[in-house]
Design a protein around this motif. Sequence first.
Motif, short mmCIF file in Angstrom:
data_model
loop_
_atom_site.label_atom_id
_atom_site.label_comp_id
_atom_site.label_asym_id
_atom_site.label_seq_id
_atom_site.Cartn_x
_atom_site.Cartn_y
_atom_site.Cartn_z
N ASP A 675 0.82 -1.19 0.00
CA ASP A 675 0.00 0.00 0.00
C ASP A 675 0.87 1.25 0.00
O ASP A 675 2.10 1.20 0.01
CB ASP A 675 -0.96 0.01 1.19
CG ASP A 675 -0.22 -0.04 2.53
OD1 ASP A 675 1.01 0.21 2.55
OD2 ASP A 675 -0.86 -0.34 3.56
N PHE A 676 0.21 2.37 0.02
CA PHE A 676 0.86 3.68 -0.06
C PHE A 676 1.91 3.86 1.03
O PHE A 676 3.05 4.26 0.78
CB PHE A 676 -0.24 4.75 0.04
CG PHE A 676 0.24 6.11 0.42
CD1 PHE A 676 0.88 6.92 -0.50
CD2 PHE A 676 0.05 6.60 1.70
CE1 PHE A 676 1.32 8.17 -0.15
CE2 PHE A 676 0.48 7.86 2.05
CZ PHE A 676 1.11 8.65 1.12
N VAL A 712 0.79 0.70 -6.66
CA VAL A 712 0.59 2.09 -6.25
C VAL A 712 1.76 2.93 -6.71
O VAL A 712 2.91 2.60 -6.46
CB VAL A 712 0.46 2.17 -4.71
CG1 VAL A 712 0.22 3.61 -4.29
CG2 VAL A 712 -0.68 1.28 -4.24
N GLN A 789 -6.69 5.41 -2.27
CA GLN A 789 -5.29 5.82 -2.32
C GLN A 789 -5.09 7.10 -3.13
O GLN A 789 -4.27 7.95 -2.78
CB GLN A 789 -4.43 4.69 -2.91
CG GLN A 789 -4.37 3.43 -2.07
CD GLN A 789 -3.57 3.63 -0.79
OE1 GLN A 789 -2.72 4.51 -0.73
NE2 GLN A 789 -3.86 2.84 0.23
#
Length: 831
Positions: A675-676, A712, A789
Amino acid sequence: MKKIIQKISAAIAESTLSEKARAHYAEGRYKDAGDLFKELLKQSGDAETKRYLADCYLQRAWGMAAKAMFKEACGLWENYAAHAHAPPQAQDVYVLWLLAGKNQRKAYALLDGLNARQLDEEFPVLSAYLGMLLVSGDTELVPHLPHDCALLKHWQWVSEALAAYRNGEREGCEQALKPLPFRSAFRDLRSLLKAQLLEGADFEPASALLAKIPDESPYQPLVKACVAYRQSGADFVASVSALEHNQRRIVAQAKGLNARQSQLLEALVKLNGQPDAKARFNLVLQYRDVFGDDAAQAYCLGALAEYPGGEKDYFKHFAGKDSFEENRLQALLHEQAGNDYDAGFFWDRCIDILKKDRPANDRKVALILRHMADKAYPGEAAAMLADSLVYDPDDRQSYLNLLTIYQEHRPDPAQYAHWLERGLQRFPADTDLLVRAAKSAAARKAFKKAAAYAKALLKIDPVNTLAKQLLFANHLAHARRLIKTEKFHLVEKEIQAAEQLTIDKSLRRQAELLRGFYLWVAEDKTQGLQRIVDTLASLHDDPINMHFQVQIEAGLLELPTQALSRALPPLKDYLLSAPQLRRLIASIGYYDEQLDDNTLLFKVLDKIKAPLKKSLEWLLEHEAELLAWCQSLETIGHYELLKHAAKAGHARWPKPAWLYYRTLAECQGDASHLDFMSLYRLKVALEDARADNDNRTAGLIERLLERASGGVELLPSADNIEDFDRPPLSDDPIEDLFGHVPDAVFKRIEKKIEELVRKRGPEQFVAQIMRQYGNGRDEQSLAILFMNQDFLWCVTIFAAAEELKIEIGVGFDDIVARFIHDSPQYSLPFN
């Protein structure tokens, strides 16, 4: 009564003045101390005060002389002598100060008063310096020296030696110097002349002679000049830079430098040390007549890669040799600017020009392609390396690079096998290629081929340990296959063939272990089981390694393990030591190379994972072993154990390597799941690893980030926006909201985001954004938006711009509106 009070006050004042004077003296403030001691001397002329005042004058005299203020030094010494007890100190130095200050009258008067014993024995330093003055041509000193002193006697021999030296009479000079005694005032001059009499090529013996001359010798400036004269290139410039201007001029004349070369030398001295690329470039341009046009042009052309700002001046002073050089220059300049796309365009033009004269230019074409491959992504690099081998098929390193790409960066077994075969055809005796071929054959379970490659490797390198290990492993693998197919009459022959190899004891015991399994399966279960247990006890001193190896060996032979496990010591609650963990890591690596997949390894590790996890809690003092454990688990892909180890290690050592392994375990090796915040932590860790010069960890993190590039995006850059290989994104919210922001401003914002995340931590940063901009709004809707996101990124960009006080024309409400209108809506549970 009044007189008594006055006397007491005077005594107190004198006491205070004395304390101040001594304090100044102790701190080296001799001027202030001397002024106070003079006042005290007026009040009471005691000997102690007079001694202190005299020493203040003497110390100030030394200070003035150190600054080459010899007249002032002489005046202070004379004040010192007026207050000092006879005979005063530093009389010899006072004479030298007088001579340096051009006060020959006083100096000669003092010399006239010296006798031979004083000059030769009491003042050796004065004698040495007077000798140096005689050598330098100050013969007016002679009438003022004692006629019977050793200095004058030795001067006669030195005069003869110098005359012979000037006339180039080496033997005459040496003969004239022979009578000089060891303690002569001219002893350093003798060493200097002997060094100069050596042949020009004998630099080392001359340096040894010159090194014997002490630093305080009056001939030390001459020594430095002689050293500089004997040097060349950068060493000469460095040495001559330390000389005085007149000395540099004399050395330059002795070296035969012309006026322009001498000017260049002075220019280099003024640059003082290592000039930057721009200064070097301009200096070569200015003195290209000294270097020669071809040499100057070649240097400036190469320097443009480091100093691209000189391109205009380069073309002003040098006409382009040909179109190839001009395109090569443009390619280098674009590379220096980090613009690999345009650099590739000009390299391609260079290749097109070179192809017009084949095969003469084939090697140049290959070199350019390999240079481009060094800067390209693995897929492009492989294509360029393959093309380079068309023009230059004998480059061994290109084959090895292709194999590395198709094995590690872009795994492709078919291409790997193709280039391995081609490499062996070109280099059949290359040990690196033979090792790869043996390993590849073993991985395909082609045991005979693997053994053949290992044998070929041993013929070339009979002591090659890796080849022996490969051959040994293949013999045992073949023996296992014979046991499984019940061809028992051939098993002992294979085991003996393995044992005949000159290998270490642990491998011999591996063979003995397999013999135990052979006995257990084919002949006597009791005898075989005892052989297995005894061999494992000789291999390991802990039950965890024993159980691991017996489970693996039984699994390879597809045998039941209950009886084997019962015969071994129990492993419950056992804790591994650091050496035992290293042995387990080695065993995992050994068996990983022999297995088609990791199913068996995972099955066995799962059986012993409880004591393994407990052991790690007691091994947190052994970072190197735990990092090796993580690396081993990464190799086989056991992410459960990796997560446990990495989490404990990262809590103990918050370093980039531990963050990498923890992140890798959390995403189960699939970077697209990051994830981010995980990506941001990795990016910060990458910078930390580079700052710590931890190149291995930096490389691991870079590859993980590359694999995550399909997931991402960290932050859109100008390069991504202008990527010609991708169609423009019509529904990109970041482009919609911030596409108008100039690239330079966007880069500032990106750096600010990195700074804020590093300072506050990713979670705290996001939490602060939500608190700062979420108050007074629909918290439920915002919570849903923050799960997106893209929304989080847009708010992060906005917050960083606010920190920088940059007006980007986008507010928080604009961002919310963009996502509420375009994003799918979700409902929270129980709503």
